[in-house]
Design a protein around this motif. Structure first.
Motif, PDB file in Angstrom:
ATOM      1  N   LEU A  29       0.809  -1.213   0.000  1.00  0.00           N
ATOM      2  CA  LEU A  29       0.000   0.000   0.000  1.00  0.00           C
ATOM      3  C   LEU A  29       0.844   1.266   0.000  1.00  0.00           C
ATOM      4  CD1 LEU A  29      -2.981  -0.785   2.365  1.00  0.00           C
ATOM      5  CD2 LEU A  29      -3.077  -0.156  -0.041  1.00  0.00           C
ATOM      6  N   SER A  30       1.943   1.263   0.709  1.00  0.00           N
ATOM      7  CA  SER A  30       2.768   2.475   0.750  1.00  0.00           C
ATOM      8  C   SER A  30       3.329   2.808  -0.637  1.00  0.00           C
ATOM      9  CB  SER A  30       3.886   2.349   1.780  1.00  0.00           C
ATOM     10  OG  SER A  30       4.783   1.335   1.425  1.00  0.00           O
ATOM     11  N   LEU A  31       3.680   1.789  -1.412  1.00  0.00           N
ATOM     12  CA  LEU A  31       4.152   2.026  -2.781  1.00  0.00           C
ATOM     13  C   LEU A  31       3.029   2.584  -3.654  1.00  0.00           C
ATOM     14  CD1 LEU A  31       6.315  -1.179  -3.327  1.00  0.00           C
ATOM     15  CD2 LEU A  31       7.127   1.158  -2.938  1.00  0.00           C
ATOM     16  N   LEU A  32       1.828   2.045  -3.475  1.00  0.00           N
ATOM     17  CA  LEU A  32       0.690   2.525  -4.250  1.00  0.00           C
ATOM     18  C   LEU A  32       0.357   3.969  -3.899  1.00  0.00           C
ATOM     19  CD1 LEU A  32      -1.682   2.050  -6.196  1.00  0.00           C
ATOM     20  CD2 LEU A  32      -3.005   1.345  -4.203  1.00  0.00           C
ATOM     21  N   ILE A  33       0.346   4.292  -2.630  1.00  0.00           N
ATOM     22  CA  ILE A  33       0.013   5.651  -2.195  1.00  0.00           C
ATOM     23  C   ILE A  33       1.020   6.651  -2.745  1.00  0.00           C
ATOM     24  CG2 ILE A  33      -0.100   7.144  -0.164  1.00  0.00           C
ATOM     25  CD1 ILE A  33      -1.522   4.756   1.243  1.00  0.00           C
ATOM     26  N   GLU A  34       2.261   6.249  -2.800  1.00  0.00           N
ATOM     27  CA  GLU A  34       3.293   7.113  -3.386  1.00  0.00           C
ATOM     28  C   GLU A  34       2.975   7.420  -4.850  1.00  0.00           C
ATOM     29  OE1 GLU A  34       7.931   6.482  -4.204  1.00  0.00           O
ATOM     30  OE2 GLU A  34       7.311   6.071  -2.133  1.00  0.00           O
ATOM     31  N   GLU A  35       2.531   6.408  -5.588  1.00  0.00           N
ATOM     32  CA  GLU A  35       2.160   6.605  -6.994  1.00  0.00           C
ATOM     33  C   GLU A  35       0.905   7.458  -7.121  1.00  0.00           C
ATOM     34  OE1 GLU A  35       2.065   3.147  -9.575  1.00  0.00           O
ATOM     35  OE2 GLU A  35       3.462   2.128  -8.228  1.00  0.00           O
ATOM     36  N   LEU A  36      -0.060   7.231  -6.215  1.00  0.00           N
ATOM     37  CA  LEU A  36      -1.325   7.959  -6.282  1.00  0.00           C
ATOM     38  C   LEU A  36      -1.168   9.442  -5.981  1.00  0.00           C
ATOM     39  CD1 LEU A  36      -3.794   5.433  -4.626  1.00  0.00           C
ATOM     40  CD2 LEU A  36      -3.845   6.230  -6.992  1.00  0.00           C
ATOM     41  N   LYS A  38       1.018  11.282  -7.115  1.00  0.00           N
ATOM     42  CA  LYS A  38       1.441  11.896  -8.370  1.00  0.00           C
ATOM     43  C   LYS A  38       0.360  11.803  -9.446  1.00  0.00           C
ATOM     44  CE  LYS A  38       6.112  10.554  -7.273  1.00  0.00           C
ATOM     45  NZ  LYS A  38       7.019   9.437  -7.373  1.00  0.00           N
ATOM     46  N   ASN A  39      -0.410  10.703  -9.421  1.00  0.00           N
ATOM     47  CA  ASN A  39      -1.427  10.474 -10.438  1.00  0.00           C
ATOM     48  C   ASN A  39      -2.688   9.892  -9.789  1.00  0.00           C
ATOM     49  OD1 ASN A  39      -2.932   9.899 -12.692  1.00  0.00           O
ATOM     50  ND2 ASN A  39      -1.616   8.266 -13.429  1.00  0.00           N
ATOM     51  N   PRO A  40      -3.662  10.735  -9.452  1.00  0.00           N
ATOM     52  CA  PRO A  40      -4.871  10.241  -8.781  1.00  0.00           C
ATOM     53  C   PRO A  40      -5.801   9.445  -9.693  1.00  0.00           C
ATOM     54  CG  PRO A  40      -5.103  12.547  -9.260  1.00  0.00           C
ATOM     55  CD  PRO A  40      -3.694  12.169  -9.629  1.00  0.00           C
ATOM     56  N   GLU A  41      -5.591   9.517 -10.986  1.00  0.00           N
ATOM     57  CA  GLU A  41      -6.442   8.790 -11.925  1.00  0.00           C
ATOM     58  C   GLU A  41      -5.792   7.477 -12.363  1.00  0.00           C
ATOM     59  OE1 GLU A  41      -7.213  11.756 -14.882  1.00  0.00           O
ATOM     60  OE2 GLU A  41      -8.846  12.613 -13.718  1.00  0.00           O
ATOM     61  N   LEU A  42      -5.017   6.908 -11.483  1.00  0.00           N
ATOM     62  CA  LEU A  42      -4.353   5.641 -11.738  1.00  0.00           C
ATOM     63  C   LEU A  42      -5.394   4.522 -11.721  1.00  0.00           C
ATOM     64  CD1 LEU A  42      -1.402   4.542 -12.013  1.00  0.00           C
ATOM     65  CD2 LEU A  42      -1.495   4.090  -9.579  1.00  0.00           C
ATOM     66  N   GLY A  43      -5.278   3.588 -12.627  1.00  0.00           N
ATOM     67  CA  GLY A  43      -6.179   2.448 -12.652  1.00  0.00           C
ATOM     68  C   GLY A  43      -7.193   2.527 -13.780  1.00  0.00           C
ATOM     69  N   THR A  44      -8.175   1.639 -13.703  1.00  0.00           N
ATOM     70  CA  THR A  44      -9.225   1.555 -14.708  1.00  0.00           C
ATOM     71  C   THR A  44     -10.410   2.412 -14.288  1.00  0.00           C
ATOM     72  OG1 THR A  44      -8.559  -0.729 -15.134  1.00  0.00           O
ATOM     73  CG2 THR A  44     -10.722  -0.050 -15.959  1.00  0.00           C
ATOM     74  N   PRO A  45     -10.818   3.386 -15.115  1.00  0.00           N
ATOM     75  CA  PRO A  45     -11.976   4.197 -14.751  1.00  0.00           C
ATOM     76  C   PRO A  45     -13.248   3.349 -14.743  1.00  0.00           C
ATOM     77  CG  PRO A  45     -10.973   4.981 -16.804  1.00  0.00           C
ATOM     78  CD  PRO A  45     -10.230   3.776 -16.372  1.00  0.00           C
ATOM     79  N   LEU A  46     -14.048   3.500 -13.702  1.00  0.00           N
ATOM     80  CA  LEU A  46     -15.303   2.767 -13.608  1.00  0.00           C
ATOM     81  C   LEU A  46     -16.475   3.680 -13.947  1.00  0.00           C
ATOM     82  CD1 LEU A  46     -14.650   0.735 -10.330  1.00  0.00           C
ATOM     83  CD2 LEU A  46     -14.432  -0.047 -12.685  1.00  0.00           C
ATOM     84  N   GLU A  47     -16.709   4.675 -13.074  1.00  0.00           N
ATOM     85  CA  GLU A  47     -17.824   5.587 -13.287  1.00  0.00           C
ATOM     86  C   GLU A  47     -17.769   6.697 -12.250  1.00  0.00           C
ATOM     87  OE1 GLU A  47     -22.454   5.074 -12.382  1.00  0.00           O
ATOM     88  OE2 GLU A  47     -21.768   3.709 -13.942  1.00  0.00           O
ATOM     89  N   SER A  48     -18.102   7.879 -12.625  1.00  0.00           N
ATOM     90  CA  SER A  48     -18.255   9.014 -11.699  1.00  0.00           C
ATOM     91  C   SER A  48     -17.085   9.205 -10.741  1.00  0.00           C
ATOM     92  CB  SER A  48     -19.536   8.856 -10.891  1.00  0.00           C
ATOM     93  OG  SER A  48     -20.641   8.642 -11.718  1.00  0.00           O
ATOM     94  N   GLY A  49     -15.869   9.183 -11.240  1.00  0.00           N
ATOM     95  CA  GLY A  49     -14.701   9.407 -10.394  1.00  0.00           C
ATOM     96  C   GLY A  49     -14.176   8.172  -9.692  1.00  0.00           C
TER      97      GLY A  49
END
Length: 107
Positions: A29-36, A38-49
């Motif tokens: 999780l700490s590695l993921l949070i570091e990436e997030l 910088k880029n909050p739109e990381l991952g696959t968009p689902l719907e409404s944010g």
């Protein structure tokens, strides 16, 4: 630009439950949070944010495909919420309407 990452109670419960089986979850999780940050739109968009992120589980090295799923909610320009987290081996998917219920009750 750096973004604020906040967790909701549901996410904290999920992590606590998973930590019993997967002791390295905090490192993942700490590695993921570091990436997030910088880029909050990381991952696959689902719907409404809402975004779904695949995260490798280093407690059982099988890659991202069999790892964790994290759902995030990017609500505005500077805040990102970590909504829920589950192991792919436990849950196949979470329906959008269920995610919206979680968000409306906890944010």
């Amino acid at each position: 630009m750096s973004y604020s990452i906040e967790t909701i109670p549901r996410f904290n419960k999920d992590v606590k439950k998973l930590k019993k089986r997967f002791p390295k979850i905090k490192d993942d999780l700490s590695l993921l949070i570091e990436e997030l940050t910088k880029n909050p739109e990381l991952g696959t968009p689902l719907e409404s944010g809402l975004y779904k992120i695949r995260l490798q589980n280093s407690s059982i090295p099988t890659g991202k495909r069999a790892g964790f799923r994290i759902v995030t909610y990017y609500v505005n320009e500077d805040t990102l919420y970590l909504v829920t987290m589950y192991a792919k081996s436990d849950t196949d998917t979470i329906l959008i309407h269920k995610l919206k219920e979680i968000i409306s009750s906890e944010i």
